[in-house]
Write a protein that holds these residues in place. Structure first.
Motif, PDB file in Angstrom:
ATOM      1  N   PRO A 149      45.675  29.316  10.527  1.00 21.52           N
ATOM      2  CA  PRO A 149      44.455  29.883  10.620  1.00 21.52           C
ATOM      3  C   PRO A 149      44.474  31.404  11.015  1.00 21.52           C
ATOM      4  O   PRO A 149      43.092  31.800  10.474  1.00 21.52           O
ATOM      5  CB  PRO A 149      44.585  29.244  12.517  1.00 21.52           C
ATOM      6  CG  PRO A 149      45.303  28.411  12.525  1.00 21.52           C
ATOM      7  CD  PRO A 149      45.820  27.535  11.671  1.00 21.52           C
ATOM      8  N   GLU A 150      45.757  31.675  12.414  1.00 23.03           N
ATOM      9  CA  GLU A 150      45.932  33.148  11.477  1.00 23.03           C
ATOM     10  C   GLU A 150      46.026  33.803  10.731  1.00 23.03           C
ATOM     11  O   GLU A 150      45.870  35.042  10.048  1.00 23.03           O
ATOM     12  CB  GLU A 150      47.242  33.689  12.383  1.00 23.03           C
ATOM     13  CG  GLU A 150      47.737  32.762  14.051  1.00 23.03           C
ATOM     14  CD  GLU A 150      47.680  31.527  14.432  1.00 23.03           C
ATOM     15  OE1 GLU A 150      47.640  30.997  15.453  1.00 23.03           O
ATOM     16  OE2 GLU A 150      47.828  30.785  12.871  1.00 23.03           O
ATOM     17  N   ALA A 151      46.567  32.714   9.715  1.00 21.67           N
ATOM     18  CA  ALA A 151      46.589  33.254   8.257  1.00 21.67           C
ATOM     19  C   ALA A 151      45.339  33.826   7.126  1.00 21.67           C
ATOM     20  O   ALA A 151      44.709  34.696   6.584  1.00 21.67           O
ATOM     21  CB  ALA A 151      47.715  32.942   7.364  1.00 21.67           C
ATOM     22  N   LEU A 152      44.519  32.728   7.850  1.00 20.43           N
ATOM     23  CA  LEU A 152      43.208  32.633   7.088  1.00 20.43           C
ATOM     24  C   LEU A 152      41.907  34.208   7.672  1.00 20.43           C
ATOM     25  O   LEU A 152      41.535  34.716   7.062  1.00 20.43           O
ATOM     26  CB  LEU A 152      42.195  31.566   7.441  1.00 20.43           C
ATOM     27  CG  LEU A 152      43.021  30.016   6.541  1.00 20.43           C
ATOM     28  CD1 LEU A 152      42.063  29.293   6.709  1.00 20.43           C
ATOM     29  CD2 LEU A 152      42.728  30.770   4.983  1.00 20.43           C
ATOM     30  N   ASP A 153      42.319  34.334   8.939  1.00 14.75           N
ATOM     31  CA  ASP A 153      42.053  35.069   9.808  1.00 14.75           C
ATOM     32  C   ASP A 153      42.282  35.889   9.583  1.00 14.75           C
ATOM     33  O   ASP A 153      41.376  37.683   8.774  1.00 14.75           O
ATOM     34  CB  ASP A 153      41.952  34.826  11.003  1.00 14.75           C
ATOM     35  CG  ASP A 153      41.584  33.801  12.087  1.00 14.75           C
ATOM     36  OD1 ASP A 153      40.573  33.525  11.416  1.00 14.75           O
ATOM     37  OD2 ASP A 153      41.830  33.705  12.779  1.00 14.75           O
ATOM     38  N   ALA A 154      43.798  36.588   9.254  1.00 15.40           N
ATOM     39  CA  ALA A 154      44.370  38.075   8.413  1.00 15.40           C
ATOM     40  C   ALA A 154      43.881  38.217   7.590  1.00 15.40           C
ATOM     41  O   ALA A 154      43.303  39.246   7.230  1.00 15.40           O
ATOM     42  CB  ALA A 154      45.849  37.472   9.141  1.00 15.40           C
ATOM     43  N   ILE A 155      43.568  37.406   6.904  1.00 18.28           N
ATOM     44  CA  ILE A 155      42.975  37.746   4.974  1.00 18.28           C
ATOM     45  C   ILE A 155      41.616  37.740   5.265  1.00 18.28           C
ATOM     46  O   ILE A 155      41.339  38.675   4.609  1.00 18.28           O
ATOM     47  CB  ILE A 155      43.256  36.430   4.190  1.00 18.28           C
ATOM     48  CG1 ILE A 155      44.539  35.853   3.647  1.00 18.28           C
ATOM     49  CG2 ILE A 155      42.348  36.262   2.634  1.00 18.28           C
ATOM     50  CD1 ILE A 155      45.178  34.957   2.883  1.00 18.28           C
ATOM     51  N   ALA A 156      41.135  37.391   6.459  1.00 22.92           N
ATOM     52  CA  ALA A 156      39.592  37.671   6.519  1.00 22.92           C
ATOM     53  C   ALA A 156      39.427  39.086   6.834  1.00 22.92           C
ATOM     54  O   ALA A 156      38.507  39.786   6.207  1.00 22.92           O
ATOM     55  CB  ALA A 156      38.830  36.874   7.032  1.00 22.92           C
ATOM     56  N   ASN A 157      40.228  39.235   7.576  1.00 22.68           N
ATOM     57  CA  ASN A 157      40.300  40.691   8.437  1.00 22.68           C
ATOM     58  C   ASN A 157      40.733  41.784   7.053  1.00 22.68           C
ATOM     59  O   ASN A 157      39.689  42.587   7.136  1.00 22.68           O
ATOM     60  CB  ASN A 157      40.769  41.033   9.712  1.00 22.68           C
ATOM     61  CG  ASN A 157      41.018  40.272  10.424  1.00 22.68           C
ATOM     62  OD1 ASN A 157      39.560  40.058  10.781  1.00 22.68           O
ATOM     63  ND2 ASN A 157      41.969  40.512  11.413  1.00 22.68           N
TER      64      ASN A 157
END
Length: 841
Positions: A149-157
């Protein structure tokens, strides 16, 4: 559902600790005793027939019996009798004991010992799993998704941070598109309105008011109805037709970057693209971002309470494919976190300078924005559907890749990964090199370290540059005076070793001891079409020992279909190509697992026009005398050069000088190709302006690239003089837009390769090809005979739907061609002349 390539690939069920109770109940259901026919009858009696009889008896109970009719009383009596009879039978047959046995579990298990792996046990009869065929479902533990989840959020940011630049570039592209549409409509006569409507429009009132173009009609708008002889109805029809033409033109209008007309909106588009490129951290990460998008549904389903995942493949994809995607996304997020603004490219004052320095990068960005569209089916070449699907399912890790891939290039790289040993026969100029580099970069992310490129000496420098520019891989030049030191360093540290066919003879013994050669790339693979040649034997052994191999060639078939079959056998000896049935369709189907080819017109929609001009010129008196002497001596090669070697007295040379002068006036650069060194030397001495070369096979590889760089930076009117077998292979010369071929070549693929040095991805001007041909003599004969060879290539090596044919009937070797031409010319010049002399006497 979690997708792959736009389709559902896995069904994922998230599991929590509280789901252990559900698992216990499933296990209890699965361990109940097996039912006999008598058991089923008993249960049906107790659950269906008995309750129904009790319902029918109810009206006879209590006070209701005084108000019940005779019909219901009779039915109640029958139901009561039914219950008494079956109750007695139930007791006689030990019904209570049977029920107790049916309620006892056959394999009681301590619920605390049941794990989620039990869901995969066929005995559990869990519906989501029990009907699943291979590949098998799996239970994944929490650590697999930790950090997702953190990785996907970082990519989305990061993507969101780039969104404003991307949006500005998209808006700028739309402005270019609209401006081009407006310019076209300004030139479109009002007569075109009739083609957009079935109505009979009276255009006389428009002409009378001086309205002559479709754009002027749109500019007038509803004021048209005020014109004499128009009215509201006619104005509505005229405007509707004009708006239809505008929309149709817009829909068909690509975003063009015209270097000859640098409009302000195009300059702004280039500036926006440069700013987007300089700030974005996701360059080269398109495939990884696609994986992140596919994992979005999983991101929504998991939370802190999720302890396991039950993964059920929806297609023929193992669960390992999902775990691989998760690892790719987490690694990409880590890389994005490490990147910083310090790596931004400096956006200069004039964005056209940067565009002209790297046009292919800009076109790749336009493709990402959807302005340079590609036909997805064209990127598949002639592959069967099952291979296409497998390629779509293949992940491509871009961790070590710094270039943006076009869609068809990504497909080519994944094709090589899926099929392991392949021929990529894309037409020249489509970027086969970067496809191979993408494969090596992917393998490096999987822990592989040693990669080897075998190529002609002329392109070693280009490979060194491309590896450095398009990836984070280390390139080692195992060629020249430092080859021993470079070879030792590569054997020790890994990287991409780049060597030549000739150097391989020196190096092969040492390579036999290397056990972890992950991939061999063989560039210009048609160099090894002859299975008896020593360089073929050495390269073939290397391909056999390597885990993977990619043969790159834009000309897999030059003379005979057998040569193409040989190349396929090096990478896939298991393929059976039937020698008894060599129809083009059958041949392509049999070779499909090992061969992928795409053509320029199918995938490069932005490629400028290729203008090919056959300039048939008469022989001058001096040319004719030299040519006749060559025929008398039976010297075929001298015959081919005769029309150029008289210098200023030669018609071809005079025309060549004119072409170069015209190119200078039109701000173009010129490449002049010939097979013959004497011709090249004479051309270099005869041409005006700056001349570079001759670039021949004897020029060292490093100096060849230096020569091309100097030519590319020279003023307009500059000429690069090159031997077609040396300058026509491997080099990228997009700075030239005029190509002159001094004489027809004995292989049509030789000319195609030479033209592709200039007409390739990244070219921004239309390319003019001038073939200098003599009206009488050898040029005409060669041209006629080589038309046969071109037909063979189109039918067998190029995607084509042409009818079946027999290649043996049209195959033509070089020796046969020489004999045919000599015989025809001797008959034309001497036997015909003798006959005329006899007739006069």
């Amino acid at each position: 559902m979690v997708g792959r390539a736009g389709q559902a690939a896995w069904r994922v069920l998230t599991l929590r600790r509280s789901d252990a109770d559900v698992l216990r109940r499933l296990w209890e259901r699965a361990t109940l005793p097996a039912l006999t026919a008598a058991d089923r009858t008993l249960l049906h009696l107790l659950t269906v027939d008995g309750p129904r009889a009790v319902t029918e008896v109810a009206p006879m109970l209590g006070v209701r019996r005084f108000f019940t009719g005779s019909a219901k009383k009779q039915s109640a009596d029958m139901a009561g009798e039914f219950l008494r009879r079956h109750h007695a039978a139930f007791l006689r047959s030990d019904g209570p004991g049977r029920l107790e046995r049916l309620g006892a579990f056959t394999a009681p298990v301590d619920p605390r010992r049941l794990g989620f792996q039990s869901l995969l046990d066929p005995a559990l009869r869990f519906d989501l799993v029990s009907g699943q065929t291979a590949p098998a479902p799996e239970i994944l533990d929490r650590p697999v998704i930790d950090g997702l989840p953190e990785a996907l959020d970082a990519i989305a940011n990061v993507v969101a941070g780039e969104a404003s630049y991307r949006s500005a570039a998209r808006d700028a592209g739309e402005k270019v598109r609209r401006a081009d549409v407006q310019r076209i409509l300004h030139e479109m006569p009002v007569d075109a309105l009739k083609s957009a409507t079935r109505d009979r429009l009276r255009l006389g009132p428009l002409y009378a008011e001086g309205i002559k173009t479709v754009q002027e009609v749109l500019d007038c708008g509803w004021s048209l109805q005020a014109l004499p002889g128009v009215g509201e109805t006619s104005a509505r029809r005229m405007l509707g037709a004009a708006q239809t033409l505008r929309q149709t033109t817009y829909d068909e209008m690509p975003v063009r970057i015209d270097v000859n007309h640098r409009h302000p909106e195009t300059t702004q588009l280039l500036r926006c693209l440069a700013e987007w490129d300089s700030c974005r951290q996701t360059r080269g990460a398109a495939a990884d971002l696609e994986r992140a998008s596919e994992l979005a549904p999983l991101r929504a389903a998991i939370d802190s309470g999720t302890t396991h995942l039950l993964v059920i493949p929806a297609r023929q994809l193992a669960v390992a494919g999902l775990t691989e995607s998760i690892q790719i996304v987490k690694r990409r997020a880590e890389l994005l976190g490490m990147s910083s603004a310090s790596g931004r490219r400096n956006v200069g004052a004039d964005p056209w300078d940067d565009f002209l320095a790297r046009p292919a990068d800009y076109f790749a960005m336009l493709a990402e924005l959807g302005f340079a569209t590609e036909d997805e089916n064209a990127s598949h070449g002639d592959l069967p559907e099952e291979i296409i699907q497998a390629v779509r399912d293949q992940a491509l890790n871009g961790e070590h890749l710094t270039a943006s891939l076009r869609g068809y290039q990504s497909f080519g790289a994944r094709f090589a990964l899926v099929q392991r040993k392949v021929i990529i026969g894309d037409e020249m100029g489509l970027g086969k090199t970067v496809e191979a580099i993408a494969v090596l970069a992917h393998l490096r992310s999987r822990g592989k370290t040693h990669f080897l490129v075998v190529c002609p000496a002329a392109v070693v420098t280009n490979w060194i540059r491309e590896v450095a520019a398009k990836s984070k891989l280390r390139a080692c030049r195992v060629h020249g005076t430092e080859r021993a030191r470079a070879a030792r360093a590569w054997m020790r540290d890994g990287g991409v070793a780049i060597t030549t066919y000739e150097t391989l003879a020196w190096w092969e013994p040492a390579l036999r001891d290397l056990r972890d050669l992950a991939c061999v790339v063989v560039d210009e693979a048609h160099y090894i079409k002859n299975p008896q040649a020593q360089r073929t034997i050495r390269t073939k052994r290397l391909v056999a020992r390597s885990e993977r191999a990619i043969l790159l060639t834009g000309t897999p078939l030059e003379n005979k279909v057998d040569e193409f079959r040989n190349l396929a056998s090096y990478v896939r000896p298991d393929l059976t190509v039937d020698a008894g049935d060599l129809s083009p369709r059958t041949f392509r189907r049999q070779i499909a697992p090992a061969y992928l080819r795409r053509n320029q017109e199918d995938v490069l929609t932005e490629l400028p026009e290729l203008i090919e001009i056959e300039e048939w010129l008469p022989l001058s008196g001096a040319d004719g005398s030299r040519y006749r002497g060559a025929v008398e001596r039976g010297n075929f090669m001298e015959m081919r050069q005769a029309a150029m070697l008289e210098g200023s007295q030669s018609t071809k040379m005079q025309r060549l000088i004119e072409i170069v002068r015209e190119a200078e006036e039109n701000e173009r650069r010129v490449i002049v190709f010939s097979h013959f060194r004497d011709v090249l030397s004479l051309v270099a001495r005869s041409l005006p302006g700056p001349v570079f070369g001759p670039l021949t096979g004897s020029v060292p590889a490093g100096q060849r690239q230096q020569m091309v760089d100097q030519f590319s930076s020279a003023r307009h009117g500059a000429v690069l003089v090159a031997q077609i077998v040396a300058g026509g292979v491997g080099l990228n010369i997009q700075s030239a837009s005029v190509v002159v071929i001094c004489e027809p070549q004995l292989k049509p693929t030789t000319e195609a390769q030479a033209i592709a040095r200039a007409h390739r991805m990244g070219q921004v001007q239309s390319v003019q090809v001038h073939r200098l041909l003599s009206e009488d003599g050898v040029d005409q004969r060669i041209t006629e005979l080589l038309a046969r060879k071109k037909r063979i290539f189109d039918e067998f090596a190029r995607v084509s739907d042409m009818a079946d044919s027999s290649p043996e009937a049209v195959d033509l070797s070089e020796a046969e061609l020489v004999r045919e031409v000599l015989a025809a010319e001797r008959q034309r010049l001497f036997e015909d002349a003798s006959a005329k002399t006899v007739g006069v006497e």
